[in-house]
Design an enzyme around this catalytic site. Sequence first.
Site: not given
Length: 253
Positions: A32, A34, A81, A30, A78-79, A75-76
Site C-alpha cells: 500500500n 509503495r 510505524r 502488502d 506495525n506499532w 500486526s504486532t
Amino acid sequence: MRELRYNTLMRKKETFTLHKPLTHVAFIMDGNGRWANARGLPRHLGHKEACKRLREVVDTCREFDIKVLSFYAFSTENWNRPQDEIDHLMDYLEDFFHSEMDYLMSIGTHVIISGDYSKLRPSTKQVCDEVIADTAKNDTFVLNICLNYGGRDDIVRAAKAMAEEYKEGKIGLDDFTEANFSKHLYTMGLPDIDLMIRTSGEQRLSNYLLYQNAYAEFVFTPVKWPDFRRKQVIDCLKEYDGRNRRYGGLKNE
C-alpha cells in the site's frame, strides 16, 4: 461511444471452475505504501485505497463459495510505524466497518477479530466490539480481521492458556493435543488455511497465522494490494487449483 460503453458493460466476467476444495483463504495486503509513493502520494492514502479493494475481493471469493477469509490488517510489529500512519490506518478501518456494515449483514457475515485489539485506541476498539456483537448470529460467511496480531504471540498465548488449565487440574498431559491447542488460538473454530495470498512481490509470512498456515498453499503475486482486483483474485485461485496438495504424502505420484 455509447455502443462501446454498452459493449464494455455487457462483456462477460472472466471466471473458471474451481475443482479443489477451498474453504479458507488468507491475505497479506502488502504494497500500500509503495503504491502511494509511486504516485507521489502520502503513504496513508495507499491504505485508504486498500480498504476499497476489500469488498471486491470478498465478492469474488464468494462467487467460488469460499466461506472464510482472513485479512492481515495490523500486526504486532506495525506499532513501529509512524504514529500518524497508525492513526490513519485506524481511521480507515473504522470507516470501512461503518460504510460496509449493511453489506456485511446482507451476506450473513460473521466478523471475527484475531489479535489483542483491546490495545487499540478506544474508538477503534468500540467499533470492533460493536461489529462483533452485531454479526455474532450470522453464519453464512466469516470475515476474520487480524488486528494487533502476531503468529508467535498467538501460539504463546494458547500455550499459556493450556498450561493454566493444567495447573488448575482441568486437563492432563494427554489433553495437550493439536485439536485442543487450536481451541485456544484466536481462530478457534475456523478451518485451517487452504490458500495464503501475499501481494506486492514479497515472499514471506511476516508472523502471520503461523500455526494455521501449516499446510496452506502460498501464492505470491507482484501486484500491489491497491491494484488487486477481481482478475488478480481469480489468477491466484487458478494457481491454487493447479497445485497438487499432498499433505506430506505421495498423492497422485
